[in-house]
Motif scaffolding. Structure first.
Motif, PDB file in Angstrom:
ATOM      1  N   SER A   1     -11.855   2.673  -1.414  1.00  0.00           N
ATOM      2  CA  SER A   1     -12.077   1.383  -0.743  1.00  0.00           C
ATOM      3  C   SER A   1     -12.002   1.555   0.774  1.00  0.00           C
ATOM      4  CB  SER A   1     -11.012   0.376  -1.183  1.00  0.00           C
ATOM      5  OG  SER A   1      -9.767   0.692  -0.602  1.00  0.00           O
ATOM      6  N   SER A   2     -11.362   2.646   1.206  1.00  0.00           N
ATOM      7  CA  SER A   2     -11.176   2.844   2.641  1.00  0.00           C
ATOM      8  C   SER A   2     -12.503   3.063   3.375  1.00  0.00           C
ATOM      9  CB  SER A   2     -10.235   4.018   2.896  1.00  0.00           C
ATOM     10  OG  SER A   2     -10.819   5.213   2.417  1.00  0.00           O
ATOM     11  N   VAL A   3     -13.593   3.354   2.639  1.00  0.00           N
ATOM     12  CA  VAL A   3     -14.878   3.559   3.327  1.00  0.00           C
ATOM     13  C   VAL A   3     -15.350   2.274   4.018  1.00  0.00           C
ATOM     14  CG1 VAL A   3     -15.656   5.430   1.791  1.00  0.00           C
ATOM     15  CG2 VAL A   3     -16.377   3.081   1.315  1.00  0.00           C
ATOM     16  N   TYR A   4     -14.809   1.117   3.589  1.00  0.00           N
ATOM     17  CA  TYR A   4     -15.218  -0.145   4.244  1.00  0.00           C
ATOM     18  C   TYR A   4     -14.658  -0.257   5.652  1.00  0.00           C
ATOM     19  CZ  TYR A   4     -17.235  -1.504  -0.172  1.00  0.00           C
ATOM     20  OH  TYR A   4     -18.021  -1.533  -1.294  1.00  0.00           O
ATOM     21  N   GLY A   5     -13.618   0.510   5.924  1.00  0.00           N
ATOM     22  CA  GLY A   5     -13.095   0.602   7.287  1.00  0.00           C
ATOM     23  C   GLY A   5     -12.932  -0.731   7.976  1.00  0.00           C
ATOM     24  N   LEU A   6     -13.677  -0.918   9.050  1.00  0.00           N
ATOM     25  CA  LEU A   6     -13.527  -2.125   9.859  1.00  0.00           C
ATOM     26  C   LEU A   6     -14.440  -3.267   9.392  1.00  0.00           C
ATOM     27  CD1 LEU A   6     -13.317  -0.335  13.335  1.00  0.00           C
ATOM     28  CD2 LEU A   6     -11.466  -0.877  11.734  1.00  0.00           C
ATOM     29  N   ASN A   7     -15.059  -3.101   8.213  1.00  0.00           N
ATOM     30  CA  ASN A   7     -15.924  -4.157   7.672  1.00  0.00           C
ATOM     31  C   ASN A   7     -15.142  -5.466   7.538  1.00  0.00           C
ATOM     32  OD1 ASN A   7     -18.065  -5.428   6.058  1.00  0.00           O
ATOM     33  ND2 ASN A   7     -16.712  -5.061   4.305  1.00  0.00           N
ATOM     34  N   GLU A   8     -15.769  -6.572   7.924  1.00  0.00           N
ATOM     35  CA  GLU A   8     -15.052  -7.855   7.868  1.00  0.00           C
ATOM     36  C   GLU A   8     -15.644  -8.824   6.857  1.00  0.00           C
ATOM     37  OE1 GLU A   8     -14.706  -9.206  11.902  1.00  0.00           O
ATOM     38  OE2 GLU A   8     -12.876  -8.019  12.202  1.00  0.00           O
TER      39      GLU A   8
ATOM     40  N   ARG B   1      -3.496  -5.995   0.150  1.00  0.00           N
ATOM     41  CA  ARG B   1      -4.286  -5.007  -0.584  1.00  0.00           C
ATOM     42  C   ARG B   1      -4.733  -5.598  -1.921  1.00  0.00           C
ATOM     43  NH1 ARG B   1      -4.544  -2.968   3.491  1.00  0.00           N
ATOM     44  NH2 ARG B   1      -4.109  -0.851   4.191  1.00  0.00           N
ATOM     45  N   ASP B   2      -5.902  -5.128  -2.353  1.00  0.00           N
ATOM     46  CA  ASP B   2      -6.408  -5.534  -3.661  1.00  0.00           C
ATOM     47  C   ASP B   2      -5.860  -4.530  -4.696  1.00  0.00           C
ATOM     48  OD1 ASP B   2      -7.794  -6.876  -5.552  1.00  0.00           O
ATOM     49  OD2 ASP B   2      -9.800  -6.303  -4.866  1.00  0.00           O
TER      50      ASP B   2
ATOM     51  N   SER C   1      -8.171  -9.669  -6.361  1.00  0.00           N
ATOM     52  CA  SER C   1      -7.182 -10.660  -5.899  1.00  0.00           C
ATOM     53  C   SER C   1      -6.134  -9.990  -5.015  1.00  0.00           C
ATOM     54  CB  SER C   1      -6.516 -11.346  -7.098  1.00  0.00           C
ATOM     55  OG  SER C   1      -6.110 -10.369  -8.026  1.00  0.00           O
ATOM     56  N   PRO C   2      -6.407  -9.940  -3.704  1.00  0.00           N
ATOM     57  CA  PRO C   2      -5.479  -9.271  -2.787  1.00  0.00           C
ATOM     58  C   PRO C   2      -4.097  -9.930  -2.771  1.00  0.00           C
ATOM     59  CG  PRO C   2      -7.547  -9.841  -1.698  1.00  0.00           C
ATOM     60  CD  PRO C   2      -7.564 -10.527  -3.023  1.00  0.00           C
ATOM     61  N   VAL C   3      -3.082  -9.098  -2.568  1.00  0.00           N
ATOM     62  CA  VAL C   3      -1.691  -9.573  -2.494  1.00  0.00           C
ATOM     63  C   VAL C   3      -1.101  -8.973  -1.222  1.00  0.00           C
ATOM     64  CG1 VAL C   3       0.574  -9.489  -3.621  1.00  0.00           C
ATOM     65  CG2 VAL C   3      -1.505  -9.634  -5.020  1.00  0.00           C
ATOM     66  N   THR C   4      -0.264  -9.758  -0.518  1.00  0.00           N
ATOM     67  CA  THR C   4       0.301  -9.228   0.732  1.00  0.00           C
ATOM     68  C   THR C   4       1.408  -8.220   0.428  1.00  0.00           C
ATOM     69  OG1 THR C   4       2.040 -10.881   0.939  1.00  0.00           O
ATOM     70  CG2 THR C   4      -0.124 -11.441   1.913  1.00  0.00           C
TER      71      THR C   4
ATOM     72  N   PRO D   1      -6.316  -3.926   7.840  1.00  0.00           N
ATOM     73  CA  PRO D   1      -5.456  -5.087   7.567  1.00  0.00           C
ATOM     74  C   PRO D   1      -5.509  -5.598   6.131  1.00  0.00           C
ATOM     75  CG  PRO D   1      -7.175  -5.613   9.199  1.00  0.00           C
ATOM     76  CD  PRO D   1      -7.306  -4.164   8.878  1.00  0.00           C
ATOM     77  N   PHE D   2      -6.677  -5.519   5.503  1.00  0.00           N
ATOM     78  CA  PHE D   2      -6.750  -6.010   4.121  1.00  0.00           C
ATOM     79  C   PHE D   2      -7.905  -5.343   3.385  1.00  0.00           C
ATOM     80  CE2 PHE D   2     -10.635  -8.392   4.459  1.00  0.00           C
ATOM     81  CZ  PHE D   2     -10.732  -8.628   5.825  1.00  0.00           C
ATOM     82  N   THR D   3      -7.834  -5.399   2.047  1.00  0.00           N
ATOM     83  CA  THR D   3      -8.967  -4.954   1.230  1.00  0.00           C
ATOM     84  C   THR D   3      -9.174  -5.985   0.129  1.00  0.00           C
ATOM     85  OG1 THR D   3      -7.590  -3.631  -0.281  1.00  0.00           O
ATOM     86  CG2 THR D   3      -8.515  -2.480   1.627  1.00  0.00           C
ATOM     87  N   HIS D   4     -10.405  -6.147  -0.274  1.00  0.00           N
ATOM     88  CA  HIS D   4     -10.725  -7.149  -1.298  1.00  0.00           C
ATOM     89  C   HIS D   4     -12.066  -6.750  -1.912  1.00  0.00           C
ATOM     90  CE1 HIS D   4     -11.320 -11.730  -2.258  1.00  0.00           C
ATOM     91  NE2 HIS D   4     -11.397 -10.960  -3.335  1.00  0.00           N
TER      92      HIS D   4
END
Ligand SMILES: O=C(O)[C@H]1O[C@H](OP(=O)(O)OP(=O)(O)OC[C@H]2O[C@@H](n3ccc(=O)[nH]c3=O)[C@H](O)[C@@H]2O)[C@H](O)[C@@H](O)[C@H]1O
Length: 438
Positions: free
Chosen positions: A225-232, A316-317, A360-363, A393-396
């Motif tokens: 999932s880290s390939v999304y990097g700075l994708n918003e 994180r998801d 469903s991301p959770v903090t 900051p987050f993944t989803h």
């Protein structure tokens, strides 16, 4: 008796020339004699060094040969037996029988996938280098578990082309599940070359072996999932940009997507890349937050909780291991065949990329709260601003494609999944005295 004067100024000038010539001659001979002696000595020393070096290299090779953890008739027999599918023909699914080479088999995802494949009757051979990125004894324990399930794990590295060629020589693998990698987002700042070694060089070595194999296997492998990097764009879709990685780990996984594409394009390898979203569960990775938090909370040690800009919690998801395993098996079952043979492409082959997340991301503070409840211990939290360490900051995940094509449908929420993890953790590390997970 010649006077001093005579000696210095002889009456016959030629005399001195002859004498001088003799002297020079003598000196030359002496000099030549000592040079040739030196030369002989030098030759002798060179010969001595050369024979020492070749002896050393002979010893190295033989030591390697005799101590190599692979090879031999017994070893080949174990590989063949493990690769043999056990399912009866009447129990065969649409995809037919498989013989799967699972790289990173003693790893977290690798061990779960290997056992799931073996349980349903597929042949599985594991490969793992048992490196010490985290406690190798956990990897050995997973290996023992795999052994109990009839999965033989070869000790070796994906960078070892000879070993890979040997494995493909012994078994006509139908599939390769490539999960061996240097994982971890933040460790890439400490040891960048380990990411290039495993995730780039190792991947290329494996691709070379797959493209040369006859028949060629279909390859399913772990991207991130880290390939999304700075994708918003939220949730992250496979159609979104992935050219802005935030860590070297992410960059090597993105490179992997491009590398595998090349092998699909030139050699006709069937490729499926899976973007895993923060996978967790029993037998997990000790370097991940949910695992190290559990360890520290139980030991009464503080945990560091990162927080984003403007005091926003990171999220994180988190995706439970059993859901990921289903996604992996679904990918293998639907992979489609590679089309090449003898290293030559015979037609187009599938190239697919799927998100495997939970949607469903959770903090992170919520994750800590759940752990505190199950462990019945309050965490000592150090809340610090997220350092510039490659974190996002987050993944989803948007999982529409995986749902459609793999039948992927995650069913475990973080509460349920962490409960199973904590139960395993307490049992595995011997905390069962007086502790129950409710
Ligand atoms: O989806 C992926 O592709 C990746 O998932 C995982 O990476 P991450 O999502 O970063 O998981 P993880 O380390 O558990 O940190 C979780 C959260 O805790 C925060 N975190 C972490 C450590 C800490 O001490 N404090 C903290 O707040 C941290 O800031 C983060 O917000 C895999 O490790 C990686 O190999 C890769 O597979």
């Amino acid at each position: 008796m010649p006077s001093l004067e005579d000696e210095l100024f002889p009456s016959t000038p030629g005399k001195v020339k002859i004498e001088r010539a003799h002297a020079i001659n003598r000196q030359f001979h002496r000099c030549f004699a000592s040079t040739s002696t030196m030369f002989l000595w030098a030759l002798f020393l060179i010969a001595l060094t050369a024979s020492y070096l070749s002896f050393q290299s002979f010893m190295d090779t033989s030591t390697k040969y005799f101590t190599a953890s692979w090879g031999g008739i017994q070893w080949e027999k174990q590989v063949r037996t493990s690769a043999q599918p056990t399912r009866r023909p009447d129990g065969a699914r649409a995809g037919g029988r498989m013989s799967v080479l699972v790289t990173g088999a003693a790893g977290f995802v690798g061990s779960h996938v290997s056992i799931a494949l073996k349980k349903r009757g597929d042949g599985v051979v594991g490969l793992d280098n048992f490196n010490n990125y985290y406690d190798p004894s956990l990897k050995k324990a997973r290996k023992a578990m795999l052994n109990d399930h009839g999965v033989f794990v070869v000790e070796g590295d994906v960078n070892d082309a000879r070993l890979l060629a040997k494995l493909f020589d012994i078994v006509a693998f139908t599939h390769v599940m490539h999960l061996a990698a240097q994982a971890g987002v933040r460790y890439a700042m400490e040891n960048p070359s380990s990411y290039v070694h495993s995730n780039v060089a190792g991947l290329v070595t494996l691709m070379e072996a797959c493209k040369s194999a006859n028949p060629q296997p279909a390859v399913v492998w772990a991207s991130s999932s880290s390939v999304y990097g700075l994708n918003e764009n939220v949730p992250f879709s496979e159609d979104d940009r992935t050219d802005q990685p935030a860590s070297l780990y992410a960059a090597t996984k993105k490179a992997g997507e491009e590398i595998t594409h090349t092998y699909n394009h030139i050699y006709g390898l069937s490729i499926t890349g899976l973007r895993f979203f923060t996978v967790y569960g029993p037998w997990g990775r000790p370097d991940m937050a949910y695992f190290s938090f559990t360890r520290n909370i139980l030991q009464g040690k503080p945990i560091t909780v990162y927080r984003g800009k403007d005091r926003v919690d990171l999220a994180r998801d988190f995706t439970y291991i059993d859901d990921i395993v289903k996604g992996c098996l679904g990918s293998l079952d639907t992979a489609g065949k590679s089309t090449g043979s003898g290293g030559k492409k015979r037609g187009p082959a599938p190239y697919r990329i799927f998100n495997l997340g939970n949607t469903s991301p959770v903090t992170v503070p919520t994750l800590v709260g759940i752990l505190e409840r199950y462990l019945k211990v309050k965490a000592k939290k150090n809340i610090v601003e997220m350092p510039g360490n490659g974190d996002v900051p987050f993944t989803h995940a948007n999982i529409t494609h995986a749902a459609q094509e793999l039948g992927y449908k995650p069913t475990t929420d973080l509460q349920t999944g962490l409960k199973k993890f904590v139960r395993w953790y307490l049992l595995y590390y011997g905390y069962h005295h007086g502790k129950s997970v409710n």
